[in-house]
Design a protein around this motif. Structure first.
Motif, short mmCIF file in Angstrom:
data_model
loop_
_atom_site.label_atom_id
_atom_site.label_comp_id
_atom_site.label_asym_id
_atom_site.label_seq_id
_atom_site.Cartn_x
_atom_site.Cartn_y
_atom_site.Cartn_z
N ALA A 64 0.83 -1.21 0.00
CA ALA A 64 0.00 0.00 0.00
C ALA A 64 0.86 1.26 0.00
CB ALA A 64 -0.92 0.00 1.22
N LEU A 65 1.91 1.26 0.78
CA LEU A 65 2.82 2.41 0.79
C LEU A 65 3.45 2.60 -0.58
CD1 LEU A 65 4.52 1.87 4.26
CD2 LEU A 65 3.10 3.83 3.61
N GLN A 66 3.83 1.50 -1.20
CA GLN A 66 4.42 1.56 -2.54
C GLN A 66 3.40 2.07 -3.55
OE1 GLN A 66 6.60 -1.98 -4.17
NE2 GLN A 66 4.91 -2.03 -5.62
N ASN A 67 2.20 1.49 -3.55
CA ASN A 67 1.21 1.82 -4.58
C ASN A 67 0.71 3.25 -4.48
OD1 ASN A 67 1.43 -0.79 -5.51
ND2 ASN A 67 -0.34 -1.53 -4.38
N ALA A 68 0.52 3.74 -3.24
CA ALA A 68 -0.05 5.07 -3.06
C ALA A 68 0.98 6.19 -3.17
CB ALA A 68 -0.75 5.16 -1.70
N ASN A 69 2.27 5.85 -3.06
CA ASN A 69 3.26 6.92 -2.94
C ASN A 69 4.36 6.93 -3.99
OD1 ASN A 69 2.62 8.33 -0.20
ND2 ASN A 69 2.50 6.15 0.27
N MET A 70 4.53 5.83 -4.78
CA MET A 70 5.67 5.82 -5.67
C MET A 70 5.54 6.82 -6.81
SD MET A 70 7.90 4.07 -4.27
CE MET A 70 9.05 4.47 -5.58
N SER A 71 4.34 7.00 -7.37
CA SER A 71 4.19 8.03 -8.40
C SER A 71 4.51 9.40 -7.81
CB SER A 71 2.77 8.02 -8.97
OG SER A 71 2.56 6.89 -9.79
N ARG A 72 4.07 9.63 -6.59
CA ARG A 72 4.35 10.89 -5.89
C ARG A 72 5.84 11.09 -5.70
NH1 ARG A 72 1.60 11.82 0.04
NH2 ARG A 72 2.33 13.94 0.49
N ILE A 73 6.54 10.02 -5.28
CA ILE A 73 7.99 10.11 -5.09
C ILE A 73 8.69 10.36 -6.42
CG2 ILE A 73 10.04 8.75 -4.49
CD1 ILE A 73 8.38 7.44 -2.26
N PHE A 74 8.31 9.60 -7.46
CA PHE A 74 8.95 9.77 -8.76
C PHE A 74 8.77 11.19 -9.29
CE2 PHE A 74 8.34 4.98 -9.78
CZ PHE A 74 9.52 4.68 -9.12
N GLN A 75 7.53 11.71 -9.19
CA GLN A 75 7.29 13.06 -9.69
C GLN A 75 8.01 14.10 -8.84
OE1 GLN A 75 2.80 12.78 -10.12
NE2 GLN A 75 3.29 13.69 -12.10
N THR A 76 8.09 13.87 -7.56
CA THR A 76 8.82 14.79 -6.68
C THR A 76 10.30 14.86 -7.06
OG1 THR A 76 7.30 14.42 -4.83
CG2 THR A 76 9.49 15.24 -4.28
N LEU A 77 10.85 13.72 -7.49
CA LEU A 77 12.26 13.65 -7.86
C LEU A 77 12.50 13.98 -9.33
CD1 LEU A 77 13.34 10.48 -5.82
CD2 LEU A 77 13.63 12.88 -5.21
N GLY A 78 11.47 14.48 -10.02
CA GLY A 78 11.68 15.02 -11.36
C GLY A 78 11.12 14.24 -12.50
N ALA A 79 10.38 13.15 -12.26
CA ALA A 79 9.83 12.36 -13.36
C ALA A 79 8.66 13.09 -14.01
CB ALA A 79 9.37 11.00 -12.85
N GLU A 80 8.55 12.99 -15.33
CA GLU A 80 7.42 13.53 -16.06
C GLU A 80 6.25 12.53 -16.02
OE1 GLU A 80 7.31 16.52 -17.24
OE2 GLU A 80 9.42 16.97 -16.85
N LEU A 81 5.04 13.03 -16.26
CA LEU A 81 3.85 12.19 -16.21
C LEU A 81 3.97 10.99 -17.15
CD1 LEU A 81 0.93 11.82 -15.14
CD2 LEU A 81 0.17 13.22 -17.07
N GLU A 82 4.49 11.22 -18.37
CA GLU A 82 4.58 10.15 -19.36
C GLU A 82 5.64 9.11 -18.99
OE1 GLU A 82 4.62 13.35 -20.06
OE2 GLU A 82 2.66 13.62 -21.04
N GLN A 83 6.55 9.45 -18.06
CA GLN A 83 7.57 8.50 -17.64
C GLN A 83 7.10 7.53 -16.57
OE1 GLN A 83 10.52 11.66 -16.59
NE2 GLN A 83 11.93 10.47 -17.86
N LEU A 84 5.99 7.83 -15.92
CA LEU A 84 5.57 7.02 -14.78
C LEU A 84 5.38 5.54 -15.11
CD1 LEU A 84 3.10 9.40 -12.89
CD2 LEU A 84 5.50 8.93 -12.38
N PRO A 85 4.71 5.20 -16.23
CA PRO A 85 4.51 3.76 -16.48
C PRO A 85 5.80 2.97 -16.56
CG PRO A 85 3.03 5.05 -17.85
CD PRO A 85 3.97 6.03 -17.20
N ILE A 86 6.82 3.47 -17.27
CA ILE A 86 8.04 2.70 -17.40
C ILE A 86 8.83 2.67 -16.10
CG2 ILE A 86 9.46 4.63 -18.23
CD1 ILE A 86 9.58 0.88 -19.30
N LEU A 87 8.73 3.74 -15.30
CA LEU A 87 9.40 3.72 -14.00
C LEU A 87 8.77 2.68 -13.08
CD1 LEU A 87 9.92 7.55 -13.37
CD2 LEU A 87 11.62 5.87 -14.14
N TRP A 88 7.48 2.50 -13.23
CA TRP A 88 6.78 1.50 -12.45
C TRP A 88 7.06 0.07 -12.92
CZ3 TRP A 88 3.30 0.95 -8.37
CH2 TRP A 88 2.96 2.12 -7.69
#
Length: 498
Positions: A26-50
């Motif tokens: 749950a911590l991973q699922n609810a927060n990893m997109s938030r962490i990635f975007q906070t550290l500079g990831a673009e919206l379109e990058q989220l799927p491959i980062l996941w």
């Protein structure tokens, strides 16, 4: 001789470790997109980062399933050594993850965290089948789902709760807020302690005891999968390898997203692995893990094959949800796409609450609605009904704009989530040979992982091409996926032992 019937305390102890496992998820699922975007990831990058998360599951679960079927460490048992090892590694990953200050390190830690969770989780699925007689399988997985729901509520709520207790929910650009950091640390501790509870309060049946249990409560042994594998030709392997190379060539020729190379590598890799496995089987290498895994995959029981298609569509929708709910809620319900803003962070916290409601509903439904429905209409039809309910929940995201109204959406999704966590595994445990329960549960995870990888490699470029900057349409894809899962479930109903 039959397995002893477990009382409620026994069911509780068998499933309790999943409380911590799901807190980690749950911590991973609810927060990893938030962490990635906070550290500079673009919206379109989220799927491959996941993609790190499902890829580790694809590699880890069949291996752990195969190994745990063949493990016996005396008093520590068959499955419990893997529970404990995974819990220790996951606790360390949760401790280190929020200290990430650069994007690549957070992605690396996601790999470590997800691999560790899978080491603990896969044997837990087989553990229920090991410990319970067939007429208690549904109850065992329902209790496990209850703990999954409670753990997910706790994990999803941690940042929101800490925010209301006065812990800082914002941080300078490029830094992870204290609400997230402290939540990960608390989750790591609970993960370890809850798994330790199951390890200390249960005793696994020895190989001699398992062999003595009545055959009336088991499924007939599967055919000699190594012999069948040795009889196969290399044509199928060549087709898989060629398909992978063709995908890679298309990516290069038409300038497709580089994430597609990952899909190409997996397809070609399976072709190569199956060719090697066939060669090993023909050479009589009976103790080779690769040959056993590929042979068991090729020789899956018919019910498992049909249920695999249901899982494929079910988990496609779930992965879409985990990646995109935060961007959708922050943009459409809170009006912000600025990850450094207080409004965006408020939206991120509300997603945690939505996931908490979803999982709270799942916990309640697991012990109330699912047993009632399965008794009346059977496990297969229960799953079909719940999937359609969840599809309606996803579709409602397209018309609702009030954050509070999304609670109704999450109730519908939570009912489907409860069924996804319980019904397929209860069906499998009652329809698979006991001696291979670990490997088959691990292989079943492939049909959870592959759709997630497809979403990770394809969804970003589909959205970029069709709906740039409009993540709300991902919820339409999720609704359609669950509707297709329900349709596929019609092929399973009537063919399973209830």
């Amino acid at each position: 001789m039959e397995k002893p019937r477990q009382n409620f305390a026994g069911l509780w102890n068998i499933g309790f470790g999943f409380l911590g496992i799901q807190i980690g998820f749950a911590l991973q699922n609810a927060n990893m997109s938030r962490i990635f975007q906070t550290l500079g990831a673009e919206l379109e990058q989220l799927p491959i980062l996941w993609a790190a998360a499902p890829l580790t599951g694809l590699l880890v679960q069949p291996v752990i399933g195969h190994m745990s079927d063949r493990t016996w460490l005396g008093r520590l048992g068959r499955r419990r050594p893997y529970f404990l090892a995974g819990a220790i590694l996951a606790a360390l990953a949760l401790l280190i993850m929020p200290e990430s200050s650069v994007l690549w390190f957070s992605v690396l830690m996601l790999w470590v965290l997800d691999a560790s969770i899978n080491i603990s989780m896969e044997p837990f699925r087989a553990f229920v089948g090991d410990m319970l007689r067939r007429d208690q399988h549904a109850a065992g997985y329902a209790v496990q789902t209850f703990f999954i729901g409670v753990g997910a509520v706790a994990g999803s709520s941690f940042p929101w709760l800490l925010d209301h207790l006065g812990v800082a929910n914002t941080a300078p650009p490029g830094q992870i807020p204290d609400t997230v950091r402290y939540s990960f640390w608390a989750g790591g501790l609970v993960f370890f302690l809850s798994v330790l509870w199951t390890v200390l309060t249960t005793r696994e049946y020895s190989p001699e005891e398992m062999a003595a249990f009545a055959t009336s409560d088991t499924v007939a042994d599967s055919p000699d999968t190594l012999r069948l594998l040795a009889a196969r030709g290399y044509r199928g392997s060549a087709i898989w390898a060629g398909a992978g190379l063709a995908i890679a060539a298309l990516v290069a020729e038409f300038g497709l997203e580089k994430e597609m190379y990952l899909l190409a590598a997996l397809v070609a890799g399976y072709g190569l692995a199956s060719a090697v496995a066939i060669a090993l089987a023909r050479a009589g290498r009976e103790n080779n893990m690769l040959a056993h895994i590929v042979g068991d995959f090729a020789g899956m029981p018919p019910v498992m094959k049909k249920l695999a298609l249901v899982q494929f569509f079910s988990w496609s929708a779930l992965f879409i949800m985990w990646i995109n709910t935060t961007p959708v809620v922050a943009q459409y319900m809170f009006g912000s796409t600025d990850t450094a803003s207080a409004t965006y962070q408020e939206g991120g916290n509300w997603v945690g609450i939505l996931f908490a409601v979803q999982n709270g509903v799942a916990a309640i439904a697991a012990l109330t609605l699912l047993p009632l429905l399965s008794k009346r209409v059977g496990q297969a039809r229960t799953h079909l009904i719940c999937l359609l309910t969840g599809a309606a929940g996803f579709a409602s995201f397209l018309v609702l704009r009030d954050p509070q109204a999304l609670l109704l959406s999450e109730i519908a999704i939570g009912i489907a989530w409860a069924s996804i966590l319980a019904m397929p595994y209860a069906i499998l445990a009652s329809n698979l040979p006991q001696a291979k329960l670990g490997i088959y549960m691990g292989l079943f995870n492939i049909f959870i992982v592959v759709p997630q990888l497809l979403v990770a490699t394809l969804m970003g470029q589909v959205m970029k091409a069709l709906f740039p900057g409009e993540p709300i349409w991902t919820m339409a894809f999720a609704a359609a996926a669950w509707a297709l899962a329900a349709l596929a479930m019609t092929r399973v109903a009537g063919e399973v032992r209830q």
